[in-house]
Write a protein that holds these residues in place. Sequence first.
Motif, short mmCIF file in Angstrom:
data_model
loop_
_atom_site.label_atom_id
_atom_site.label_comp_id
_atom_site.label_asym_id
_atom_site.label_seq_id
_atom_site.Cartn_x
_atom_site.Cartn_y
_atom_site.Cartn_z
N GLN A 131 0.83 -1.19 0.00
CA GLN A 131 0.00 0.00 0.00
C GLN A 131 0.87 1.25 0.00
O GLN A 131 1.91 1.30 0.66
N TRP A 132 0.44 2.25 -0.74
CA TRP A 132 1.14 3.53 -0.75
C TRP A 132 0.82 4.28 0.54
O TRP A 132 -0.34 4.41 0.92
N ASP A 133 1.85 4.76 1.21
CA ASP A 133 1.64 5.42 2.50
C ASP A 133 1.01 6.80 2.36
O ASP A 133 0.61 7.40 3.36
N ILE A 134 0.91 7.34 1.14
CA ILE A 134 0.27 8.63 0.91
C ILE A 134 -1.22 8.41 0.72
O ILE A 134 -1.64 7.65 -0.14
N MET A 135 -2.03 9.07 1.52
CA MET A 135 -3.48 8.92 1.43
C MET A 135 -4.04 9.80 0.32
O MET A 135 -3.49 10.87 0.02
N PRO A 136 -5.17 9.41 -0.28
CA PRO A 136 -5.80 10.27 -1.31
C PRO A 136 -6.27 11.61 -0.78
O PRO A 136 -6.42 12.56 -1.54
N ASP A 137 -6.52 11.69 0.55
CA ASP A 137 -6.98 12.96 1.12
C ASP A 137 -5.98 14.09 0.92
O ASP A 137 -6.35 15.26 0.90
#
Length: 289
Positions: A227-233
């Motif tokens: 999982q990418w640690d950057i959130m879409p928010d």
Amino acid sequence: SSTYFFSFQLQRREFFLCFSVVNVTPNTTPKTKMSNGYKALQPTTDDLQKLVVATTHLGAKNCNHQMSKYIYSRRRDGVNVINVAKTWEKILFAARIIAAVPDSKDVCAISNRNFGQRAVLKFANHCETSALAGRYTPGTFTNQIQKAFQEPRLLVVTDPYEDHQPIREASYVNIPTIALCNTDSPIRYVDVVIPCNNKSAHSIGLIWWMLAREVLRLKGKLVRTEQWDIMPDLYFYRAPEEIEKNELAMLEAENEQTTEDFEAWEQGEEGEAEAEGDAGEWGEGDGDF
């Protein structure tokens, strides 16, 4: 004349005889299904849920005839529903084009709308590309005299309607263009269309986030199984009023915490003073014996 008629009848009879002799057998070989591509490139259930929750599939009520092939159906209220599978395919295709550019700085991400400016800046930060957020200065791609002159090799645009000026200038200097297009968006001079809802802040942010994630995956900086640690928010637009409210709430919480710490410190000081006073009284009593 009777001889010609008789020869014509013979030729006609021979033609029908030859046609009837030909053995036309139906093709009984089983049909093979076409490949849907690699399994690793297929969207996960989480990705599809994100696209639906962000209303990426909801287009406008109007429809451009060139965008009709990306429409899945039409709701009763007149809203066109975009095919999410084609949206995913176009995201992968656009990411492959962006990753193929040797120098990432030659890719220019543009957004004149407020909903896409934050996403464009985050995309440029993560993918190490250039970005133009805000008002576009006419002549940036064509006027070599001005200081802001640029010569990008690829253009990625949030809205073809709002960003019509850079798209038109890119067509003058033969720069390929990728655009996030709604069902009613004009796609003239647009080379790659990503069909999505480009009027929603969440939809715009999610498409830019997915595009950045796929570019990083293709470049080998991100593993597909993780999982990418950057959130879409982080890519979503935030109104200035909302930011001010959050800052005020944080300040109030810090003030309350400081007040509680100070009260606890005062109570601790009072307790220590009382303990010292009691110790002094017991000491005085010991001196009397």
